[in-house]
Design a protein around this motif. Sequence first.
Motif, PDB file in Angstrom:
ATOM      1  N   PHE A 403      59.432  15.423  12.832  1.00 56.53           N
ATOM      2  CA  PHE A 403      59.923  14.603  11.721  1.00 56.53           C
ATOM      3  C   PHE A 403      59.258  15.140  10.441  1.00 56.53           C
ATOM      4  CE2 PHE A 403      60.312  10.678  14.722  1.00 56.53           C
ATOM      5  CZ  PHE A 403      61.429  11.249  15.301  1.00 56.53           C
ATOM      6  N   ARG A 404      60.078  15.470   9.453  1.00 55.28           N
ATOM      7  CA  ARG A 404      59.556  16.080   8.229  1.00 55.28           C
ATOM      8  C   ARG A 404      59.912  15.239   7.011  1.00 55.28           C
ATOM      9  NH1 ARG A 404      61.923  21.162   4.884  1.00 55.28           N
ATOM     10  NH2 ARG A 404      60.102  21.604   3.586  1.00 55.28           N
ATOM     11  N   TYR A 405      58.895  14.923   6.180  1.00 53.09           N
ATOM     12  CA  TYR A 405      59.091  14.319   4.868  1.00 53.09           C
ATOM     13  C   TYR A 405      58.727  15.388   3.826  1.00 53.09           C
ATOM     14  CZ  TYR A 405      58.850   9.781   7.308  1.00 53.09           C
ATOM     15  OH  TYR A 405      59.070   8.720   8.152  1.00 53.09           O
ATOM     16  N   TYR A 406      59.530  15.493   2.766  1.00 53.89           N
ATOM     17  CA  TYR A 406      59.204  16.490   1.740  1.00 53.89           C
ATOM     18  C   TYR A 406      59.842  16.088   0.412  1.00 53.89           C
ATOM     19  CZ  TYR A 406      63.924  18.302   2.669  1.00 53.89           C
ATOM     20  OH  TYR A 406      65.290  18.443   2.831  1.00 53.89           O
ATOM     21  N   GLN A 407      59.307  16.711  -0.682  1.00 50.25           N
ATOM     22  CA  GLN A 407      59.855  16.512  -2.024  1.00 50.25           C
ATOM     23  C   GLN A 407      60.743  17.693  -2.380  1.00 50.25           C
ATOM     24  OE1 GLN A 407      56.120  15.790  -4.246  1.00 50.25           O
ATOM     25  NE2 GLN A 407      57.239  14.107  -5.198  1.00 50.25           N
ATOM     26  N   ASP A 408      61.859  17.386  -2.968  1.00 53.53           N
ATOM     27  CA  ASP A 408      62.785  18.443  -3.384  1.00 53.53           C
ATOM     28  C   ASP A 408      62.443  18.877  -4.809  1.00 53.53           C
ATOM     29  OD1 ASP A 408      64.831  20.221  -3.256  1.00 53.53           O
ATOM     30  OD2 ASP A 408      66.400  18.765  -3.724  1.00 53.53           O
TER      31      ASP A 408
END
Length: 521
Positions: A403-408
Amino acid sequence: MKVYYYLSKSKKRRIQLESVDIYALLFLNEQGILSQPQFYEFYSLLKHISDAAFRRKMSRWDNANIVEKSKEKMQNGYEMAIINLTPAGQTILKKLGYLGMEEKLKYQAKSNLDHTLAIKQSVIEVLKCVSQKEPFYIADGGKYVIPFREDKDEELEEPIIIFKKQNFGNDFIPPLKSLSQYKATFIDRHKELDVLQSFVPQEFTLINNQLGEKTGLIPDWIFKIRDTYLYIEVDSGNEKIKTKRDHTNTIIEKHDVRSIEGKLYRYEELAKKDREHNHKVIFALMDDSDVVITKNIHSNKDIRIANLKHEIAHMNDYKDWKIEVYVTGMKRFYTVVEAVYLELINNIKSYSYEVYKKTFITLIKAGLKPNWKNLKFMVVGKHFYPTLGISTNSLNFIPDFLFRYYQDTEDKYEQYFIPVFIREGNVKDMERLAYYAVPTANGRFKYNAKILALYKRKEELVNDVIRKTKKVNTNKITNEIVDNNGMNIDNIVFAAIDEISNGKLLLYNANKKQIDISQLF
């Protein structure tokens, strides 16, 4: 069906048996010995009866010599009634046609009664689970069928008459519908379906056929569901875990079945030779639960279970084993067996991308997300790991998904979770947690990745025993973090799917204490 069992020539001295009584006697024939509370528990699966009424029934059967009832004094001073089938009781089953005339009573030693009763209780727990789904099970290695429902169709115009002795009169036994229904062809056809099969260990031939007659491996009980054999091993807590070794720590007798390690090497050898079937082993530690009252109780149950999980996972070539191993206590045995049974009848082999995606969305909706601008999230398959700079070189277990959370944005934050679905008692699932603790602790997964241990239900999360937990040590020469003494629990977060599905974001640490989301991002 009514059976009149005459104890003399007189019409007054008789015992009346119904179909449910006959099926209960067949179960007693399969088990050999039961405590009266256990026999009552099984009988109640077939038909509702009060405890007092069942005690009176046992007294009548004892007086009629259908069963033998004895008393055993337990450690706490409580006297427990022990029930076993008599030759006369077995003769009734033979005359009705359920057993062959050559069938003999199954011998049960009473020298280690607490262990014997714990085995019987494990059988009853399995049958309680299966009775919720199936109308019957195939008993005693396929000799007969025992229904879980009272047979309303077995109505005869006249009652069956059986005399205790031949000189008392002539038996009258018309053909039984149940025998014509549950005949050999019926049993053979249902063996390949979801119907549970039960095997008496001393009469189980598969192990000797595959490993030879001198193998020494005798499970405490055996079940079969579809193409999977389920072996029950009741652990009193006194059995040694490891096989004898020499001064160089080399195993002297790898297949010494007097140890748990030796038994498992034998089970693994069996699984490699018998490729037609799957093989699962459940170790159930006798505990202080009210499921079974025993004389000898292992006082440090959780420590024993934790150590067993740890030692089993560190046995030779464990990552390549074909068998699946569970370790639990008797108190949680039913729950573990129920999950295994449902997994088998639903044919669940592994979790798909859709399951991971659905779980991730559920977590996000419940509030598992950072307070970042331009936040995005995704389920990452393992074929994408190299493009994200994640190395899986030399890993024995590679996560299927992250599961990956990231900022664009250019100056972006990033956070990974390694989701691990945990089945209560499952040794390999717990070992995955310990194994993933190494690459998360040494930074192989970027930006302080955390492991997300997911149980289906909160009660499983709370009651599962985590294997031996000591922080991982650093190799003084290479500075690599190695898992010699246990698993590092610092980067593991626990959650129950049933709670998050209700919109509650409740997260726990390894001590099952609730933690705040702020500790994760």
